[in-house]
Design an enzyme around this catalytic site. Sequence first.
Site, short mmCIF file in Angstrom:
data_model
loop_
_atom_site.label_atom_id
_atom_site.label_comp_id
_atom_site.label_asym_id
_atom_site.label_seq_id
_atom_site.Cartn_x
_atom_site.Cartn_y
_atom_site.Cartn_z
CB ALA A 162 -6.65 4.58 7.36
CD GLU B 215 6.94 -6.35 -3.49
OE1 GLU B 215 6.92 -7.31 -3.28
OE2 GLU B 215 6.71 -5.14 -2.33
CE LYS C 216 3.83 -1.63 13.96
NZ LYS C 216 4.98 -0.07 13.41
CB ALA D 78 -1.22 -0.07 0.83
CG ASP E 172 2.41 -2.20 8.69
OD1 ASP E 172 1.74 -1.26 8.76
OD2 ASP E 172 1.32 -3.42 8.30
CB CYS F 298 -5.18 -3.90 11.46
SG CYS F 298 -6.92 -3.74 11.49
CB CYS G 30 -9.32 0.43 13.95
SG CYS G 30 -9.03 -1.84 13.84
CD GLN H 295 -1.85 -7.14 3.65
OE1 GLN H 295 -1.23 -6.87 5.22
NE2 GLN H 295 -0.35 -7.01 2.99
#
Length: 416
Positions: free
Chosen positions: A311, A37, A308, A15, A300, A163, A343, A45
């Site tokens: 948003a 990547e 983490k 993201a 993260d 999250c 969240c 996710q």
Amino acid sequence: MSQQHHTLLIIGGGAAGVSIANNMRRQNATINIALVEPAEKHYYQPGFTIIGGGAYTLKQATKNEKDLIHPSVTWIKDYAESFQPDTNTVILRSGDTLNYDYLVVCPGLQLDWDKIKGLKETLGKNNVCSNYSADYVEYTWECIRNLQSGTALFTQPPMPIKCAGAPQKIMYLAADRFRQKGILNKMTIEFLNAGPAMFGVPFFAKALSLVVADYGINTLFNHNLVTIDGAAKTATFEATGGDGNKQLVIKNFDMIHVTPPQSAPDFIKTSPLANAAGWVDVNENTLQHNRYKNIFGLGDATSTPNAKTAAAVRKQVPIVVDNILHLISNQPLDYKYDGYGSCPLTTSLNTVMLAEFSYGGKVTPSFPFLDPRKNRFIWWLGKTTGFPWLYWHIMIKGYRIDIPHLESYAKNFTKE
């Protein structure tokens, strides 16, 4: 062995990485950008919770990485292996060397499945499931769908994790499924959390305790999963008492949803970019590295003490892009990131509690006059339709959308 030079080099194409590349391209049409990547698939996710709950599909949450990266960005399909920040160099697993003027590090978190003895051998069978992996998320739904009675355990490891609400979101969806089938009274549902409370922000923790009570869920805190025996259907927890003494507690289960321990990726932990705890060491407001001024981190893997979540990334991306452009043009940096994270807590199959907060656990909603503790159908529509659309069509494509989030919006509700 080749050597390449890029003005902006991005490590990680999740993201954060794809959003940075595309956002920078929209701000500056000519800057040379490369993104490292290895994965060919890109997953939404935040959708994994509702896949596990049977309300979304993995196909809906998956796109090809190549379709997301602007064609003018050089995609390097390899792993970053080591950093030499003093010479502005990154060495790849292939042995190739990349040089940069500016570096953005956002490789995400590492899932430490091995830290729970026996987990890897039984994950995806014996009713041992986890929403934290694209390989196993659909099995969660299989377990929930097929269970008719018995004990369902849901675990949460020590922080930090992706999250923080996700380990309990799937529990509420499972409980609501059991209720719809008329078997909730035949189920024993337990939430075993290595931490001391339902949620890190007390304002929401109180509201969630009502959700837990409504489903008749048992909560056990300071219980950390250490061993699992899938064939025997037993899970062993290290329980820490109020006196600090630890003892092992064995639980039987008919189904268990495991949230794995998580940490910064090993290649970050061993790099000069890491702080003592292994995270990319950045200023929590500018996201600039504390020692290397041409390096930024977000997402993260950084040391910032925010939740983490995707948003958080959405708010961090424009700050990193603008600060790199400010550096290039010798302007002062913006200290704009306030730790915002969100969240959306799925409390049933048609309601969500939208928890939004910033550094220090400040409650900072984006919507005035709406009590953030209320479970609402509108946020379920957001979770299943609106937020995925925002992710794929706005954030990932590098557009900017800033919805103010203000502590003042919550003042009428936080007084209570």
